[in-house]
Design a protein around this motif. Structure first.
Motif, mmCIF file in Angstrom:
data_model
loop_
_atom_site.group_PDB
_atom_site.id
_atom_site.type_symbol
_atom_site.label_atom_id
_atom_site.label_comp_id
_atom_site.label_asym_id
_atom_site.label_seq_id
_atom_site.Cartn_x
_atom_site.Cartn_y
_atom_site.Cartn_z
ATOM 1 N N ASP A 56 67.816 66.471 -20.172
ATOM 2 C CA ASP A 56 66.797 67.290 -19.523
ATOM 3 C C ASP A 56 66.402 66.761 -18.146
ATOM 4 N N THR A 57 67.168 65.815 -17.614
ATOM 5 C CA THR A 57 66.950 65.279 -16.268
ATOM 6 C C THR A 57 68.273 65.285 -15.524
ATOM 7 N N VAL A 99 79.584 72.850 -6.248
ATOM 8 C CA VAL A 99 78.434 73.545 -6.839
ATOM 9 C C VAL A 99 77.672 72.543 -7.687
ATOM 10 N N SER A 100 76.401 72.321 -7.385
ATOM 11 C CA SER A 100 75.598 71.450 -8.248
ATOM 12 C C SER A 100 74.714 72.303 -9.144
ATOM 13 N N VAL A 101 74.467 71.781 -10.335
ATOM 14 C CA VAL A 101 73.721 72.503 -11.369
ATOM 15 C C VAL A 101 72.549 71.629 -11.794
ATOM 16 N N VAL A 102 71.338 72.070 -11.501
ATOM 17 C CA VAL A 102 70.152 71.247 -11.746
ATOM 18 C C VAL A 102 69.288 71.867 -12.824
ATOM 19 N N GLN A 103 69.078 71.115 -13.887
ATOM 20 C CA GLN A 103 68.128 71.476 -14.931
ATOM 21 C C GLN A 103 67.111 70.344 -15.056
ATOM 22 N N GLY A 104 65.874 70.688 -15.346
ATOM 23 C CA GLY A 104 64.870 69.657 -15.511
ATOM 24 C C GLY A 104 64.559 68.964 -14.201
ATOM 25 N N THR A 105 64.217 67.685 -14.285
ATOM 26 C CA THR A 105 63.731 66.935 -13.131
ATOM 27 C C THR A 105 64.863 66.262 -12.374
ATOM 28 N N ALA A 126 63.755 73.506 -13.449
ATOM 29 C CA ALA A 126 64.097 72.435 -12.510
ATOM 30 C C ALA A 126 62.899 72.048 -11.656
ATOM 31 N N ARG A 127 62.788 70.763 -11.388
ATOM 32 C CA ARG A 127 61.738 70.220 -10.531
ATOM 33 C C ARG A 127 62.359 69.160 -9.620
#
Length: 259
Positions: A56-57, A99-105, A126-127
């Protein structure tokens, strides 16, 4: 146990930060593995590179525990920052769409790492927060290059005040290309990859290179300045206090502060 997972199939390389129990930190081991994965993606002649993370980060940034335990923190930071900056440069220069994939922090150097991609896709959860000055350090990882896409004063706000920026706010700032609900992000990534794969690779890479060279012509010098700055601060009283306070979960008392 590996901190970075790599696989390649049908022209798509997938690089995954894979130390979720620690928040996928950047330390000598993980950065070396990240560099190796990018080299493998180049050797495999990948058309698209997908950079993501498990857990989750996305990335907590530099491994502050390793910083605090280093005998020669200045030397360690210099080596680590230079290695990370080579990864950033390689992602910018690779003949592939990243391509970057951001989930969570994502925090600290995790932010410019995500932004090293050509397209950033994020989930609604995402944060983003730079957080460097909050622990007595200056930004690295290519943070200064964000001024080209975000503008000077927007980047200064992120660096000086360390706000936690939501995915929608990051989209409005221009950091994130697309925001999708958490349960739809994977499908959106695959649709983006498929769309890129249907396009002209030579035209895409030419466009990437033209635009990046125009936006950040002094990239190498900027990255070196970041290295010199953060290594000096890491060994300074403020840097040592900031890291110690963060690890002890207390408010820092910076020697240089007039408060």
């Amino acid at each position: 146990m590996s901190a970075v997972y790599y696989e390649q199939n049908s022209g798509v390389a997938r690089i995954t930060l894979d130390a979720p129990e620690r928040g996928n930190p950047l330390n000598p081991t993980s950065v070396a593995e990240l560099a190796d994965a990018v080299r493998r993606a180049r050797a495999d002649d990948s058309h698209v590179v997908v950079l993501s993370a498990t857990g989750d980060t996305f990335c907590v940034g530099g491994d502050l525990t390793a910083f605090a335990g280093a005998d020669d923190v200045e030397h360690m930071i210099d080596d680590l920052a230079e290695a990370l900056h080579r990864v950033i440069s390689d992602l910018h220069r690779i003949a592939a769409v990243v391509v970057s994939v951001v989930q969570g922090t994502t925090a600290g150097a995790g932010v410019p790492l995500a932004a090293a991609a050509d397209l950033v896709l994020a989930s609604t959860s995402a944060r983003f927060t730079l957080a460097y000055t909050g622990v007595g350090l200056s930004p690295d990882g290519g943070t200064s290059l964000l001024t080209a896409s975000l503008g000077l004063h927007r980047t200064l706000r992120l660096a000086l005040l360390n706000p936690v920026v939501t995915a929608e706010e990051a989209h409005a700032l221009g950091l994130v290309a697309e925001v999708h609900p958490d349960d739809e992000l994977d499908a959106a990534v695959e649709a983006t990859v498929a769309g890129l794969r249907r396009g002209s690779r030579s035209a895409q890479i030419a466009a990437k290179r033209l635009l990046r060279e125009a936006a950040t012509p002094g990239e190498e010098a900027a990255l070196r300045r970041e290295t010199l700055s953060i290594r000096a601060l890491a060994a300074s009283p403020d840097g040592r206090e900031g890291v110690a306070a963060f690890l002890a979960k207390r408010a820092p008392g910076y020697p240089s502060s007039c408060a």
